[in-house]
Design a protein around this motif. Structure first.
Motif, PDB file in Angstrom:
ATOM      1  N   ARG A  44       0.801  -1.221   0.000  1.00  0.00           N
ATOM      2  CA  ARG A  44       0.000   0.000   0.000  1.00  0.00           C
ATOM      3  C   ARG A  44       0.837   1.275   0.000  1.00  0.00           C
ATOM      4  O   ARG A  44       0.303   2.357   0.165  1.00  0.00           O
ATOM      5  CB  ARG A  44      -0.894   0.003   1.248  1.00  0.00           C
ATOM      6  N   SER A 191     -10.974  -2.187  10.961  1.00  0.00           N
ATOM      7  CA  SER A 191      -9.924  -2.002   9.956  1.00  0.00           C
ATOM      8  C   SER A 191     -10.516  -1.771   8.571  1.00  0.00           C
ATOM      9  O   SER A 191     -10.024  -0.933   7.805  1.00  0.00           O
ATOM     10  CB  SER A 191      -8.991  -3.213   9.942  1.00  0.00           C
ATOM     11  N   ARG A 194     -12.086   1.800   8.452  1.00  0.00           N
ATOM     12  CA  ARG A 194     -11.041   2.825   8.488  1.00  0.00           C
ATOM     13  C   ARG A 194     -10.316   2.917   7.156  1.00  0.00           C
ATOM     14  O   ARG A 194     -10.146   4.006   6.591  1.00  0.00           O
ATOM     15  CB  ARG A 194     -10.062   2.506   9.614  1.00  0.00           C
ATOM     16  N   GLU A 195      -9.882   1.799   6.613  1.00  0.00           N
ATOM     17  CA  GLU A 195      -9.114   1.815   5.371  1.00  0.00           C
ATOM     18  C   GLU A 195      -9.990   2.159   4.167  1.00  0.00           C
ATOM     19  O   GLU A 195      -9.551   2.859   3.258  1.00  0.00           O
ATOM     20  CB  GLU A 195      -8.438   0.449   5.157  1.00  0.00           C
ATOM     21  N   TYR A 199      -9.356   5.392   1.778  1.00  0.00           N
ATOM     22  CA  TYR A 199      -9.124   5.193   0.343  1.00  0.00           C
ATOM     23  C   TYR A 199     -10.105   6.034  -0.479  1.00  0.00           C
ATOM     24  O   TYR A 199      -9.724   6.693  -1.461  1.00  0.00           O
ATOM     25  CB  TYR A 199      -9.270   3.710   0.010  1.00  0.00           C
TER      26      TYR A 199
END
Length: 454
Positions: A44, A191, A194-195, A199
């Motif tokens: 990432r 997770s 949040r990600e 993004y």
């Protein structure tokens, strides 16, 4: 091959721990810690650059930044634009939360169908099928010939398709069902939320796409997911409204482009949400007969005044500990006002049940409601009805003084516009020039306020 790392994360508050345990030591919740597998960090690294919209970092002087390419555009609802600070900003990420059935998807579908007539718009649904969304649009009699639809839950696929379609505005419904391929946990986990939010926000800022993200709420009414979800977006607004009321309030909790605590009012009808041009009128639907325990107060919501009726019921209690119930107001502040009334007003209600209700389901958070609450309790306790054309506002201190509140002149003008002819306000908020047809009484202490009305 890099070894996959694991972490133990609380699903409620997002706190992480080195090993599993039954109770989260941060939020004290039980059985909320789950194991997640973290993907290898090098995958990432390239995607983390340019989070705020710039792919290459460069230093610029603040007054040299060009703002001409970021004009606001209207959502089609004046109340929605008011909450957003004047319209939708390109490249902004807006999080919309609310209880199930409040009308989040309905409001966004109406907005997107209207905006699709002017610009390229894309609606991504992850919770409903395209047929279900089309059925709702037909029931609401919306224009459906321009809005583009997509049913997808993969964040990477959504961004790839949006990169080809080049929309000016997007809707993600909802963030709790979105997922990323390199994160092993289930959709809706800390997770993943949040990600996925990071993004999507990164994509919105880099491509100047206005993105509206729907978020679920927990049982206590707060937005579900980690707190970082509210930090990474630009605006956080909540659509509130009980199931037994046809009115919905849209309130801004965070706004980088305008005032917070701005309030917009909508009415739920058979053709969807309709904006209410004059919210004070719906909150002042009072009975013709004068009753005790009722006082009208003037709130300040964001950038405009709002007239709301507050009701109080004071009755003898047979209990050892009389009840103190506040609906729409702070119960701790109610107890404080009762103590001030006893100490500086000479009225004792230790053996009385006290019930407070703010009409219309409005939640009052500011201190300007103190004087109106206290006068309503006195009216019910003495069983004496106050004039229907009376309005009051002001903050009460612990020593019995009446403190001024912001925007006093605008509050008085709003009350005069709705036909009120008498006002009890703090002395510092009393206008220097008299208002025709309105008697304004300025008070400095609680004793003066009670003397003016009793």
């Amino acid at each position: 091959m890099a070894k996959n790392k694991t972490a133990f994360v609380c699903n409620d508050c997002g706190a992480d721990f080195p090993r599993w345990q039954g109770q989260c030591s941060e939020c004290k919740a039980w059985n909320t810690i789950s194991e997640i597998r973290l993907g290898a960090a090098p995958k990432r690294t390239d995607n983390l650059s340019g989070y705020a919209g710039q792919t290459q970092a460069q230093v610029q002087v603040l007054n040299a930044i060009d703002l001409s390419d970021l004009p606001r555009f209207s959502s089609g609802f004046a109340e929605f634009d008011r909450v957003l600070g004047g319209g939708i900003v390109p490249g902004s990420a807006i999080l919309i939360g609310g209880e199930p059935g409040a009308g989040k998807s309905t409001l966004l579908l109406q907005t997107m169908c209207a905006l699709a007539e002017q610009m390229n718009a894309l609606y991504i649904t992850g919770e409903e099928s395209l047929q279900q969304v089309a059925m709702r649009a037909n029931r609401l009699e919306l224009k459906t010939d321009k809005l583009k639809m997509l049913s997808e839950t993969s964040v990477e696929n959504i961004c790839n398709i949006a990169d080809r379609e080049k929309p000016k505005i997007m809707v993600i419904d909802s963030i709790q069902v979105m997922h990323m391929g390199d994160i092993q946990s289930a959709p809706g986990s800390v997770s993943q939320v949040r990600e996925s939010a990071a993004y999507l926000t990164r994509f919105a800022k880099q491509n100047h796409v206005a993105m509206l993200i729907v978020g679920h709420v927990t049982k206590d009414g707060s937005l579900a997911g980690p707190k970082v979800l509210e930090h990474c977006i630009d605006c956080s607004i909540m659509l509130e409204g009980s199931t037994d009321s046809r009115f919905r309030t849209l309130r801004g909790n965070k706004n980088r482009f305008g005032a917070v605590n701005e309030l917009g009012v909508f009415a739920m009808t058979g053709q969807g949400l309709k904006e209410v041009k004059n919210p004070s009128a719906i909150f002042l639907s009072r009975q013709e007969e004068q009753t005790s325990g009722s006082v009208v107060m003037v709130l300040w919501e964001g950038t405009r005044p709002l007239l709301v009726e507050v009701q109080a019921l004071v009755d003898y209690s047979a209990l050892a500990n009389p009840r103190r119930v506040a609906v729409g107001a702070d119960q701790n502040r109610l107890s404080m006002l009762l103590a001030v009334l006893h100490r500086h007003g000479g009225l004792q209600m230790n053996d009385q049940d006290v019930f407070i209700n703010v009409v219309g389901g409005v939640k009052v958070t500011e201190t300007s409601v103190d004087l109106a609450l206290l006068l309503a309790m006195v009216s019910s306790f003495r069983d004496r009805a106050f004039p229907r054309d009376l309005v009051a506002f002001g903050e009460i201190g612990l020593s019995g003084e009446i403190r001024p509140v912001p925007s006093g002149q605008e509050r008085i003008n709003e009350a005069a516009k709705h036909g009120f002819r008498k006002a009890i306000v703090p002395m510092a908020n009393k206008p220097k020039e008299a208002i025709e047809g309105m008697e304004i009484i300025g008070v400095n202490t609680l004793a003066q306020a009670l003397e003016a009305i009793l």
